[in-house]
Design a protein around this motif. Structure first.
Motif, PDB file in Angstrom:
ATOM      1  N   PRO A 202       0.778  -1.176  -0.095  1.00  0.00           N
ATOM      2  CA  PRO A 202      -0.112   0.003  -0.052  1.00  0.00           C
ATOM      3  C   PRO A 202       0.856   1.110  -0.132  1.00  0.00           C
ATOM      4  O   PRO A 202       0.226   2.272  -0.343  1.00  0.00           O
ATOM      5  CB  PRO A 202      -0.788  -0.448   1.214  1.00  0.00           C
ATOM      6  CG  PRO A 202       0.052  -1.048   2.188  1.00  0.00           C
ATOM      7  CD  PRO A 202       0.623  -2.007   1.423  1.00  0.00           C
ATOM      8  N   HIS A 203       2.273   1.143   0.254  1.00  0.00           N
ATOM      9  CA  HIS A 203       2.945   2.473   0.293  1.00  0.00           C
ATOM     10  C   HIS A 203       3.472   2.360  -1.189  1.00  0.00           C
ATOM     11  O   HIS A 203       4.304   3.585  -1.186  1.00  0.00           O
ATOM     12  CB  HIS A 203       4.132   2.426   1.253  1.00  0.00           C
ATOM     13  CG  HIS A 203       3.462   2.262   2.557  1.00  0.00           C
ATOM     14  ND1 HIS A 203       3.057   3.224   3.206  1.00  0.00           N
ATOM     15  CD2 HIS A 203       3.358   1.299   3.568  1.00  0.00           C
ATOM     16  CE1 HIS A 203       2.712   3.066   4.581  1.00  0.00           C
ATOM     17  NE2 HIS A 203       2.911   1.563   4.717  1.00  0.00           N
ATOM     18  N   TYR A 204       3.522   1.601  -2.041  1.00  0.00           N
ATOM     19  CA  TYR A 204       4.341   1.661  -3.059  1.00  0.00           C
ATOM     20  C   TYR A 204       3.477   1.374  -4.318  1.00  0.00           C
ATOM     21  O   TYR A 204       2.914   1.882  -5.015  1.00  0.00           O
ATOM     22  CB  TYR A 204       5.605   0.604  -2.839  1.00  0.00           C
ATOM     23  CG  TYR A 204       6.670   0.767  -3.934  1.00  0.00           C
ATOM     24  CD1 TYR A 204       7.269   1.950  -4.006  1.00  0.00           C
ATOM     25  CD2 TYR A 204       7.267  -0.093  -4.579  1.00  0.00           C
ATOM     26  CE1 TYR A 204       8.395   2.102  -4.733  1.00  0.00           C
ATOM     27  CE2 TYR A 204       8.123  -0.040  -5.595  1.00  0.00           C
ATOM     28  CZ  TYR A 204       8.809   1.097  -5.576  1.00  0.00           C
ATOM     29  OH  TYR A 204       9.928   1.271  -6.696  1.00  0.00           O
ATOM     30  N   ASP A 205       3.621  -0.251  -4.561  1.00  0.00           N
ATOM     31  CA  ASP A 205       2.979  -0.626  -5.931  1.00  0.00           C
ATOM     32  C   ASP A 205       1.483  -0.117  -6.043  1.00  0.00           C
ATOM     33  O   ASP A 205       0.764  -0.052  -7.299  1.00  0.00           O
ATOM     34  CB  ASP A 205       2.918  -2.171  -5.994  1.00  0.00           C
ATOM     35  CG  ASP A 205       4.528  -2.435  -5.963  1.00  0.00           C
ATOM     36  OD1 ASP A 205       5.197  -2.450  -6.975  1.00  0.00           O
ATOM     37  OD2 ASP A 205       4.891  -3.253  -5.195  1.00  0.00           O
ATOM     38  N   ALA A 206       0.479  -0.231  -4.897  1.00  0.00           N
ATOM     39  CA  ALA A 206      -0.624  -0.096  -5.034  1.00  0.00           C
ATOM     40  C   ALA A 206      -1.087   1.447  -5.623  1.00  0.00           C
ATOM     41  O   ALA A 206      -2.107   1.739  -6.173  1.00  0.00           O
ATOM     42  CB  ALA A 206      -1.339  -0.175  -3.760  1.00  0.00           C
ATOM     43  N   LYS A 207      -0.213   2.556  -5.373  1.00  0.00           N
ATOM     44  CA  LYS A 207      -0.016   3.609  -5.834  1.00  0.00           C
ATOM     45  C   LYS A 207       0.055   3.784  -7.245  1.00  0.00           C
ATOM     46  O   LYS A 207      -0.520   4.637  -8.051  1.00  0.00           O
ATOM     47  CB  LYS A 207       0.744   4.777  -5.202  1.00  0.00           C
ATOM     48  CG  LYS A 207       0.640   4.756  -3.555  1.00  0.00           C
ATOM     49  CD  LYS A 207       1.686   5.523  -2.997  1.00  0.00           C
ATOM     50  CE  LYS A 207       1.558   5.595  -1.396  1.00  0.00           C
ATOM     51  NZ  LYS A 207       2.547   6.125  -0.611  1.00  0.00           N
ATOM     52  N   ALA A 208       0.985   2.940  -7.864  1.00  0.00           N
ATOM     53  CA  ALA A 208       1.353   2.795  -9.231  1.00  0.00           C
ATOM     54  C   ALA A 208       0.083   2.346  -9.998  1.00  0.00           C
ATOM     55  O   ALA A 208      -0.353   2.799 -11.308  1.00  0.00           O
ATOM     56  CB  ALA A 208       2.392   2.189  -9.691  1.00  0.00           C
ATOM     57  N   TRP A 209      -0.422   1.410  -9.473  1.00  0.00           N
ATOM     58  CA  TRP A 209      -1.708   0.711 -10.123  1.00  0.00           C
ATOM     59  C   TRP A 209      -2.761   1.575 -10.159  1.00  0.00           C
ATOM     60  O   TRP A 209      -3.461   1.593 -11.109  1.00  0.00           O
ATOM     61  CB  TRP A 209      -2.098  -0.659  -9.286  1.00  0.00           C
ATOM     62  CG  TRP A 209      -3.416  -1.148  -9.558  1.00  0.00           C
ATOM     63  CD1 TRP A 209      -4.460  -1.139  -9.198  1.00  0.00           C
ATOM     64  CD2 TRP A 209      -3.715  -2.140 -10.721  1.00  0.00           C
ATOM     65  NE1 TRP A 209      -5.484  -1.856  -9.807  1.00  0.00           N
ATOM     66  CE2 TRP A 209      -4.960  -2.374 -10.716  1.00  0.00           C
ATOM     67  CE3 TRP A 209      -2.770  -2.591 -11.605  1.00  0.00           C
ATOM     68  CZ2 TRP A 209      -5.653  -3.209 -11.861  1.00  0.00           C
ATOM     69  CZ3 TRP A 209      -3.379  -3.171 -12.816  1.00  0.00           C
ATOM     70  CH2 TRP A 209      -4.740  -3.711 -12.863  1.00  0.00           C
ATOM     71  N   GLU A 210      -2.994   2.557  -8.975  1.00  0.00           N
ATOM     72  CA  GLU A 210      -3.856   3.462  -9.107  1.00  0.00           C
ATOM     73  C   GLU A 210      -3.931   4.341 -10.613  1.00  0.00           C
ATOM     74  O   GLU A 210      -4.857   4.562 -11.222  1.00  0.00           O
ATOM     75  CB  GLU A 210      -3.905   4.285  -7.873  1.00  0.00           C
ATOM     76  CG  GLU A 210      -5.327   5.390  -7.792  1.00  0.00           C
ATOM     77  CD  GLU A 210      -4.970   6.186  -6.482  1.00  0.00           C
ATOM     78  OE1 GLU A 210      -4.753   7.365  -6.479  1.00  0.00           O
ATOM     79  OE2 GLU A 210      -5.097   5.486  -5.529  1.00  0.00           O
ATOM     80  N   LEU A 211      -2.703   4.837 -10.745  1.00  0.00           N
ATOM     81  CA  LEU A 211      -2.448   5.762 -11.986  1.00  0.00           C
ATOM     82  C   LEU A 211      -2.359   4.965 -13.096  1.00  0.00           C
ATOM     83  O   LEU A 211      -2.900   5.516 -14.100  1.00  0.00           O
ATOM     84  CB  LEU A 211      -1.104   6.449 -11.730  1.00  0.00           C
ATOM     85  CG  LEU A 211      -1.189   7.404 -10.345  1.00  0.00           C
ATOM     86  CD1 LEU A 211       0.138   8.507 -10.631  1.00  0.00           C
ATOM     87  CD2 LEU A 211      -2.405   8.321 -10.173  1.00  0.00           C
ATOM     88  N   CYS A 212      -1.981   3.712 -13.163  1.00  0.00           N
ATOM     89  CA  CYS A 212      -1.775   3.125 -14.305  1.00  0.00           C
ATOM     90  C   CYS A 212      -3.511   2.758 -14.816  1.00  0.00           C
ATOM     91  O   CYS A 212      -3.617   3.060 -15.947  1.00  0.00           O
ATOM     92  CB  CYS A 212      -1.400   1.603 -13.947  1.00  0.00           C
ATOM     93  SG  CYS A 212      -1.490   0.244 -15.330  1.00  0.00           S
ATOM     94  N   LYS A 213      -4.330   2.267 -13.934  1.00  0.00           N
ATOM     95  CA  LYS A 213      -5.729   2.149 -14.157  1.00  0.00           C
ATOM     96  C   LYS A 213      -6.355   3.524 -14.654  1.00  0.00           C
ATOM     97  O   LYS A 213      -7.083   3.321 -15.768  1.00  0.00           O
ATOM     98  CB  LYS A 213      -6.550   1.763 -13.049  1.00  0.00           C
ATOM     99  CG  LYS A 213      -6.362   0.289 -12.810  1.00  0.00           C
ATOM    100  CD  LYS A 213      -7.742  -0.436 -11.949  1.00  0.00           C
ATOM    101  CE  LYS A 213      -8.918  -0.366 -12.452  1.00  0.00           C
ATOM    102  NZ  LYS A 213     -10.173  -0.795 -11.942  1.00  0.00           N
ATOM    103  N   ALA A 214      -5.995   4.715 -14.326  1.00  0.00           N
ATOM    104  CA  ALA A 214      -6.618   5.726 -14.590  1.00  0.00           C
ATOM    105  C   ALA A 214      -6.134   6.446 -16.024  1.00  0.00           C
ATOM    106  O   ALA A 214      -6.712   7.140 -16.654  1.00  0.00           O
ATOM    107  CB  ALA A 214      -6.091   6.892 -13.550  1.00  0.00           C
ATOM    108  N   ARG A 215      -4.867   6.173 -16.173  1.00  0.00           N
ATOM    109  CA  ARG A 215      -4.127   6.768 -17.345  1.00  0.00           C
ATOM    110  C   ARG A 215      -3.653   5.772 -18.515  1.00  0.00           C
ATOM    111  O   ARG A 215      -2.867   6.370 -19.413  1.00  0.00           O
ATOM    112  CB  ARG A 215      -2.924   7.486 -16.961  1.00  0.00           C
ATOM    113  CG  ARG A 215      -3.328   8.593 -15.771  1.00  0.00           C
ATOM    114  CD  ARG A 215      -2.136   9.442 -15.262  1.00  0.00           C
ATOM    115  NE  ARG A 215      -2.519  10.073 -14.111  1.00  0.00           N
ATOM    116  CZ  ARG A 215      -1.741  11.154 -13.407  1.00  0.00           C
ATOM    117  NH1 ARG A 215      -0.372  11.242 -13.872  1.00  0.00           N
ATOM    118  NH2 ARG A 215      -2.209  11.814 -12.464  1.00  0.00           N
ATOM    119  N   ARG A 216      -3.842   4.724 -18.417  1.00  0.00           N
ATOM    120  CA  ARG A 216      -3.193   3.606 -19.318  1.00  0.00           C
ATOM    121  C   ARG A 216      -3.770   3.970 -20.555  1.00  0.00           C
ATOM    122  O   ARG A 216      -4.680   4.701 -21.001  1.00  0.00           O
ATOM    123  CB  ARG A 216      -3.758   2.157 -18.950  1.00  0.00           C
ATOM    124  CG  ARG A 216      -5.229   2.084 -18.767  1.00  0.00           C
ATOM    125  CD  ARG A 216      -5.678   0.727 -18.904  1.00  0.00           C
ATOM    126  NE  ARG A 216      -5.438  -0.038 -19.906  1.00  0.00           N
ATOM    127  CZ  ARG A 216      -6.089  -1.334 -20.221  1.00  0.00           C
ATOM    128  NH1 ARG A 216      -6.965  -1.736 -19.368  1.00  0.00           N
ATOM    129  NH2 ARG A 216      -5.735  -1.813 -21.282  1.00  0.00           N
TER     130      ARG A 216
END
Length: 234
Positions: A202-216
């Motif tokens: 939750p401090h690392y990869d989960a944040k990248a996943w959030e932006l990946c889903k939004a901006r892919r």
């Protein structure tokens, strides 16, 4: 070991949460080849703690980790200790002080001091080698970045793919990682409120996943999940 890939929301996810110790454990064993003890100054939430502890335990070596003293240690530090690492808390907990203590300890013990983010020459080639085992040819790659080690390894594996790097905490430049940088709006110590459909830090990869889903973008999109959340029961 070939990375495991699963598909979530149309995105190919590299599940290194299923690789013992996470992605960093793919290259840490090389660092022990000429050292019996590795020393690292870590933020309390840093995933390198458990990767180092896991590898040291597997190899019969020693991992010593310095972190800022907290009233209640972070689960990541507790997990590293449970895995056999020596975890030393430092007060005052400024990162500069933690690093100074780690340097002094390593010098006194003749141990190997590791740099921030385990940014070592062995990392990139090992990550690239693992990435090339995957039966996916991505058009677009997403990953989190602290030191940028993972991003550079993925770029080496897939030089023609569009690389998107989510900056978590420490600033990284597009030139350094070889791709577009997206700055996550919260700091590294903040927990991500988004819960991915797979175990993710939750401090690392989960944040990248959030932006990946939004901006892919379109085409074949690949997301690299470095590790899962800390488990203090291990």
């Amino acid at each position: 070991m070939k990375p495991i890939v699963s598909v979530h929301d149309g995105i190919h996810v590299v599940r290194d949460d299923l690789f013992p110790g996470g992605t960093k454990a793919r290259f840490i064993p090389r660092l022990f080849e000429d050292a019996d003890e590795l020393v690292y100054a870590s933020p309390p939430e840093g995933g390198a703690q458990t990767a180092l502890a896991h590898c040291a335990g597997q190899l019969g070596k020693r991992a010593t980790i310095f972190v800022a003293r907290r009233q209640t240690p972070h689960p990541r530090s507790l997990m590293a200790k449970a895995l056999g690492a020596k975890v030393l808390q430092v007060s005052p907990g400024y990162l500069s002080v933690v690093r100074a203590r780690a340097r002094r300890y390593a010098a006194d013990r003749g141990a190997r001091l590791l740099p921030f983010g385990l940014d070592v020459p062995q990392a990139g080639p090992q990550i690239a080698e693992a990435a090339r085992m995957i039966d996916v040819a991505p058009d677009e790659i997403w990953c989190a970045a602290g030191s940028g080690v993972l991003a550079r390894g993925l770029k080496a594996a897939w030089p023609n793919a569009n690389l998107h790097v989510v900056q978590i905490g420490k600033a990284v430049s597009p030139d350094r990682v070889g791709g577009e940088v997206h700055v996550y709006p919260q700091g590294f110590s903040d927990r991500c409120k988004t819960r991915p459909p797979f175990p993710s830090d939750p401090h690392y990869d989960a944040k990248a996943w959030e932006l990946c889903k939004a901006r892919r973008g379109s085409g074949v999109v690949l997301f690299w999940n470095v590790t899962g959340p800390a488990k203090t029961g291990e």
